[in-house]
Design an enzyme around this catalytic site. Structure first.
Site, short mmCIF file in Angstrom:
data_model
loop_
_atom_site.label_atom_id
_atom_site.label_comp_id
_atom_site.label_asym_id
_atom_site.label_seq_id
_atom_site.Cartn_x
_atom_site.Cartn_y
_atom_site.Cartn_z
N MET A 38 46.93 38.88 42.68
CA MET A 38 47.37 38.53 43.80
C MET A 38 47.96 36.79 43.64
O MET A 38 48.58 36.28 44.57
CB MET A 38 46.64 38.33 44.73
CG MET A 38 46.02 39.44 45.64
SD MET A 38 45.08 39.58 46.58
CE MET A 38 43.65 38.48 47.79
N GLY A 39 48.94 36.66 41.80
CA GLY A 39 49.31 35.61 41.95
C GLY A 39 48.10 34.36 42.17
O GLY A 39 46.98 34.85 41.99
N ALA A 40 48.43 33.00 42.00
CA ALA A 40 48.08 31.80 41.94
C ALA A 40 47.37 32.08 40.52
O ALA A 40 45.58 31.48 41.02
CB ALA A 40 47.21 31.18 42.79
N GLU A 43 42.69 30.76 34.14
CA GLU A 43 42.65 31.15 32.86
C GLU A 43 42.62 32.87 33.64
O GLU A 43 41.85 33.43 32.51
CB GLU A 43 41.69 30.53 32.35
CG GLU A 43 42.78 29.69 31.49
CD GLU A 43 43.38 29.96 30.57
OE1 GLU A 43 42.79 30.96 29.61
OE2 GLU A 43 44.40 29.34 29.93
N HIS A 45 42.93 35.17 34.77
CA HIS A 45 43.84 36.86 34.85
C HIS A 45 44.51 36.25 33.53
O HIS A 45 44.95 37.59 33.47
CB HIS A 45 45.03 36.09 35.72
CG HIS A 45 44.82 36.21 37.53
ND1 HIS A 45 44.86 35.20 37.83
CD2 HIS A 45 44.31 36.87 38.39
CE1 HIS A 45 44.39 34.82 39.57
NE2 HIS A 45 44.16 36.23 39.90
N GLN A 69 43.71 43.95 52.79
CA GLN A 69 42.63 43.32 52.16
C GLN A 69 41.98 41.78 52.81
O GLN A 69 40.52 41.91 53.15
CB GLN A 69 42.34 43.22 50.61
CG GLN A 69 42.97 42.10 50.14
CD GLN A 69 43.26 42.27 48.43
OE1 GLN A 69 44.21 43.69 47.91
NE2 GLN A 69 42.26 41.45 47.59
N LEU A 192 35.96 31.07 37.71
CA LEU A 192 37.62 30.60 38.34
C LEU A 192 37.95 32.22 39.34
O LEU A 192 37.51 33.03 39.14
CB LEU A 192 39.02 30.56 37.15
CG LEU A 192 38.21 30.00 35.85
CD1 LEU A 192 39.90 29.55 34.42
CD2 LEU A 192 37.95 28.58 36.35
N ARG A 195 41.09 30.77 44.68
CA ARG A 195 39.98 29.44 45.99
C ARG A 195 39.68 28.82 45.43
O ARG A 195 39.18 27.78 46.73
CB ARG A 195 39.69 30.65 46.78
CG ARG A 195 40.08 32.39 47.34
CD ARG A 195 39.07 33.05 48.50
NE ARG A 195 39.85 33.77 48.92
CZ ARG A 195 39.79 34.72 49.01
NH1 ARG A 195 39.52 35.49 47.84
NH2 ARG A 195 40.92 36.27 49.70
#
Ligand code: AMP
Length: 293
Positions: A38-40, A43, A45, A69, A192, A195
């Protein structure tokens, strides 16, 4: 990464463009990996992208904040969307294609079809977020259908999510392998999460209590604790005594079924969800069975 590299980053917004790019790669005999996000990006990801890069020849990252979701009370609107930094991150990791669709591309007007793992979706995290996992399975099935990867990469950070996706792939005979990658943590143990950027300095300190509670449970099982009911109560008490924490659940369950009737010798997972201020965080630790008789 130079601006020119960013311009050459291969970004697809339509289903047709993704399919065309993947078809070329597949014709060239390349193994396709998909990392849904979902981006943002952080590390955690990036570790999935590296795993994909290692095992596959053509890596697709999807960046899509999936509205289905999120419940109406949740943080869809304020969810971070730093797309330029995300694209830079993908470029630096050698991602071949970023799929960044808009909402109507994924949910065309008048769509009616959903997919849900009916049992696994309603327990633990699902009991606190009704409809959440239905949104996850529905979007992941769409992404798998659009990209048709050989391998999909997911993080253990969302333990129940990867279990449900595995269940869905098995149930629907999807021709894809699911790889689950380890949770990436800060040196002090905080998992990590996109949020985490909502947390103030003192909330971040408070948030450490989640991983500490999980570690406590793991240590207790490793030290021979077999009374899981008592251990669950201790986890809950610990969290309830922590100022600034509003606990949703803290439990130890069977790592495959997520049920509490687990044998203490089985593969277990300790799971936790709590609100720190207005930010809801989840974390988990898997407890492998010991080989001692
Ligand atoms: P999200 O963008 O939150 O939907 O996450 C996209 C993918 O990254 C999911 O498969 C997550 O489980 C995974 N992920 C998120 N945080 C971490 C982390 N700390 N370590 C490993 N994987 C993660």
């Amino acid at each position: 990464m130079a601006a020119t590299d960013l311009q050459t980053m291969n970004i697809a917004k339509s289903i047709a463009d993704v399919r065309a790019a993947v078809a070329v790669a597949r014709r060239a005999g390349k193994k396709i990996g998909l990392v849904p996000t979902m981006g943002a990006l952080h590390e955690g990801h990036l570790s999935l992208m590296r795993a994909a890069r290692e095992e596959c020849d053509f890596v697709v990252v999807s960046i899509f904040v999936n509205p289905t979701q999120f419940s109406p009370r949740e943080d869809l609107e304020r969810y971070p969307r730093p797309i330029e930094a995300d694209l830079r991150g993908c470029g630096e990791e050698g991602v071949d294609l970023v799929f960044h669709p808009d909402v109507p591309t994924i949910y065309p007007a008048g769509d009616q079809t959903i997919v849900e793992a009916v049992e696994l979706s309603t327990i633990v995290e699902g009991a606190h977020r009704p409809g959440h996992f239905r949104g996850v399975t529905t979007v992941v099935l769409k992404l798998l259908n659009i990209v048709a990867p050989d391998v999909g990469y997911f993080g253990r950070k969302d333990y129940q999510q990867q279990l449900i996706i595995r269940q869905m792939c098995r149930d629907l005979a999807l021709p894809v392998e699911i790889t689950t990658c380890p949770t990436i943590r800060e040196p002090d143990g905080l998992a990590l999460s996109s949020r985490n950027r909502y947390l103030s300095e003192s909330e971040r300190e408070t948030a450490l209590s989640l991983s500490q509670c999980l570690q406590f449970a793991c240590d207790r099982v490793a030290a021979g604790e077999t009374d899981l009911t008592a251990l669950r109560q201790e986890m809950v008490q610990r969290m309830q005594q922590t100022p600034g924490i509003e606990l949703d659940y803290a439990t130890i369950v069977d790592a495959e079924t997520l049920k509490e009737d687990a044998q203490p010798t089985a593969r277990l997972v300790a799971l936790i969800a709590a609100r720190v201020g207005t930010t809801r965080l989840i974390d988990n630790m898997v407890i492998e069975p010991t080989n001692t008789p």
